[in-house]
Design a protein around this motif. Structure first.
Motif, PDB file in Angstrom:
ATOM      1  N   MET A   1      70.430  35.201   9.467  1.00 58.98           N
ATOM      2  CA  MET A   1      71.753  35.762   9.689  1.00 58.98           C
ATOM      3  C   MET A   1      71.653  37.261   9.851  1.00 58.98           C
ATOM      4  O   MET A   1      72.476  37.998   9.372  1.00 58.98           O
ATOM      5  N   GLY A   2      70.574  37.666  10.487  1.00 63.79           N
ATOM      6  CA  GLY A   2      70.298  39.088  10.578  1.00 63.79           C
ATOM      7  C   GLY A   2      71.287  39.814  11.408  1.00 63.79           C
ATOM      8  O   GLY A   2      71.853  40.811  10.981  1.00 63.79           O
ATOM      9  N   GLU A 162      64.827  37.011  14.284  1.00 64.44           N
ATOM     10  CA  GLU A 162      65.351  36.924  12.920  1.00 64.44           C
ATOM     11  C   GLU A 162      64.448  36.005  12.105  1.00 64.44           C
ATOM     12  O   GLU A 162      64.484  34.790  12.264  1.00 64.44           O
ATOM     13  N   GLU A 164      63.454  34.049   9.082  1.00 63.05           N
ATOM     14  CA  GLU A 164      63.935  33.428   7.836  1.00 63.05           C
ATOM     15  C   GLU A 164      62.754  32.771   7.124  1.00 63.05           C
ATOM     16  O   GLU A 164      61.790  32.345   7.771  1.00 63.05           O
ATOM     17  N   GLU A 222      69.921  33.635   2.586  1.00 67.27           N
ATOM     18  CA  GLU A 222      70.414  32.773   3.655  1.00 67.27           C
ATOM     19  C   GLU A 222      71.144  31.555   3.085  1.00 67.27           C
ATOM     20  O   GLU A 222      71.439  31.473   1.897  1.00 67.27           O
ATOM     21  N   GLU A 229      66.252  36.204   4.610  1.00 63.90           N
ATOM     22  CA  GLU A 229      65.961  36.727   5.952  1.00 63.90           C
ATOM     23  C   GLU A 229      65.808  38.234   5.851  1.00 63.90           C
ATOM     24  O   GLU A 229      66.582  38.897   5.168  1.00 63.90           O
ATOM     25  N   HIS A 278      65.609  32.908  15.168  1.00 67.42           N
ATOM     26  CA  HIS A 278      66.472  33.189  16.320  1.00 67.42           C
ATOM     27  C   HIS A 278      65.917  34.360  17.121  1.00 67.42           C
ATOM     28  O   HIS A 278      65.537  35.382  16.551  1.00 67.42           O
TER      29      HIS A 278
HETATM   30 MG    MG Z   1      69.603  33.595   9.574  1.00 67.57          MG
END
Ligand code: MG
Ligand code: GLU
Length: 473
Positions: A1-2, A162, A164, A222, A229, A278
């Motif tokens: 969720m960066g 990103e 994680e 996360e 992350e 991601h």
């Molecule tokens: Mg994330």
């Protein structure tokens, strides 16, 4: 969720942070870094930092980091001749035991000080060669070939990833458990207390990568218990891929020093959110971004080039998954029903949307796109090579992805389906064969490795089977 976390509007909570210059940090949307005129040699860097040992590193097709420890006294030999490996022993690299040495040739631009792990330790990423030629099965060589195609068209790319991962351990019964036994709530995402209990580890990683100039701009808890992350800024594809390899390595070493295991496997726990990687991507020409277009009639702020790129990714999705989600376990992430937290945040169909995390491709801003199909087991060099190839093909063929949110094909449900998708896709197979020769067919080898991985897993009798079938008949 960066770049911004689920359920949190982009800028509101400090997620999706915008740097002082107005660029988005992980978004691959800011201007590429300028090229350095005359970069220092490896020997100069080693001398300047007082390095005693260099990890000469490369990865196999599965992303396993392989290295030899080269003393500073031998840096001249390393720079000139490289360092030799038995490629068959190293991993999936298309070599047999009888084959000549694989020589890892260091790329001085990738020099990375690891003095925070051990005083005097550094890493350098290498391009494997065999008998004087770049080895076509080496992921770094494959990505270089795609970047060469980009350059031939006057293009460059920026990629932000990103990363994680879960922090786990074995419990007294030997079962896999979250390292922090108090991290058990059903909705742990962004929980300040769960985050703080891992403060020492997380801040050690943050300080380490900031010391390397990667600009960590956020660390969060996360959506899965024990999952974190840590974001760093975007860069050229090769640099970001090298950094991801170094990041996994340093996070694992630092976690081990605290008695934990850091894992990037896509779905370590059946009932918890999986682990994505991601990728935020953009294309550039002459220092100008090609993706933004404020006049976009669809309202996402994207150009026709960006839509072509998106359409290429969607069109090649059945094959791409074999590269960006390359393990048996990957498909436990993309086919999962909602875990305890309420949502998987992983795509199951080939669709795109605006700032909406339920799609394979999210458009968080007009300056970049985010590919959410990639997971923690992806080999970053191969994933970027395949994604760039698919996007360019979409541009070349003038493809259009249709309206955002339009229904798309289901993603392959297993690794075997994805490998079949890859076999049917000449363009993505061709990307893996970017440096291939008639004697060395990389895509065919890669598919065989992945098919064998699936069938080896499939041959195991699992608890699920005995539970289901033992007395069923
Ligand atoms: Mg994330
Ligand atoms: N962990 C989720 C995944 O597997 C992504 C959560 C997020 O949006 O950051 O892709």
């Amino acid at each position: 969720m960066g770049s911004s976390g689920p359920g949190i509007p982009s800028q509101a909570a400090g997620a999706g942070a915008v740097l002082a210059d107005g660029s988005s940090p992980n978004g691959a949307g800011a201007a590429p870094e300028p090229a350095t005129a005359d970069p220092p040699s490896l020997a100069e860097r080693v001398a300047a930092d007082g390095v005693r040992f260099i990890l000469a590193t490369f990865v196999d097709l599965n992303g396993k980091p392989c290295a030899k420890l080269v003393p500073a006294e031998a840096v001249g030999m390393l720079a000139t001749d490289g360092v030799g490996f038995a490629g068959y022993a190293a991993g999936a690299l298309g070599q047999q035991p009888s084959d000549p040495d694989l020589m890892a040739m260091p790329d001085p631009a990738s020099y990375t000080s690891l003095s925070f792990l051990r005083p005097g330790l550094a890493m350098v990423h290498c391009d494997p060669f065999v008998e004087g030629e770049p080895w076509p099965f080496a992921p770094r060589v494959i990505l270089r070939a795609v970047l060469g195609q980009l350059a031939a068209r006057g293009l460059t790319a920026q990629v932000g990833a990103e990363a994680e991962y879960f922090l786990v351990r074995r419990d007294d019964a030997g079962r896999l458990a979250v390292a922090d036994e108090r991290d058990r709530s059903a909705r742990p995402c962004y929980d300040a207390r769960d985050l703080t209990r891992m403060y020492e580890h997380l801040t050690e990683v943050s300080a380490a990568i900031n010391g390397l100039g990667w600009s960590n701009y956020a660390t969060d808890h996360e959506d899965g218990n024990g999952q974190f992350e840590q974001n760093f800024t975007h860069a050229t594809p090769l640099t970001t891929a090298d950094r991801l390899v170094a990041f996994r390595y340093l996070v694992q070493v630092l976690a081990e020093q605290r008695g934990m295991t850091a894992t990037f496997m896509p779905k370590p726990f059946t009932d918890r959110t999986g682990t994505g990687l991601h990728m935020h991507m953009s294309l550039w020409r002459d220092g100008e971004p090609l993706f933004p277009d404020p006049a976009d009639p669809r309202g996402l702020g994207l150009s026709a080039t960006a839509y072509g790129f998106i359409a290429g990714l969607l069109d090649h999705a059945p094959a791409l998954l074999a590269v960006v989600a390359p393990t048996v376990n990957s498909y436990k992430r993309t086919t999962a029903s909602a875990p305890a937290s309420g949502a998987t945040w992983a795509p199951s169909t080939a669709t795109y949307g605006g700032n909406d995390r339920t799609h394979m491709i999210r458009v968080p801003d007009g300056d970049r796109i985010e590919v959410r199909a990639c997971d923690g087991s992806a080999n970053p060099y191969l994933a970027m090579a395949a994604l760039l190839t698919a996007g360019l093909d979409g541009i070349d063929r003038g493809l259009d992805p249709g309206e955002r949110g339009a229904a798309g094909r289901p993603l392959p449900p297993t690794l075997l389906h994805a490998v079949d998708g890859l076999a049917a896709d000449e363009r993505i197979s061709g990307c893996l064969d970017g440096a291939a020769t008639p004697a060395h067919q990389v895509a065919e080898y890669y598919r065989a490795v992945k098919r064998e991985e699936f069938l080896t897993w499939h041959a195991q009798v699992s608890d699920w089977e005995t539970d289901r079938y033992l007395t069923a008949f």
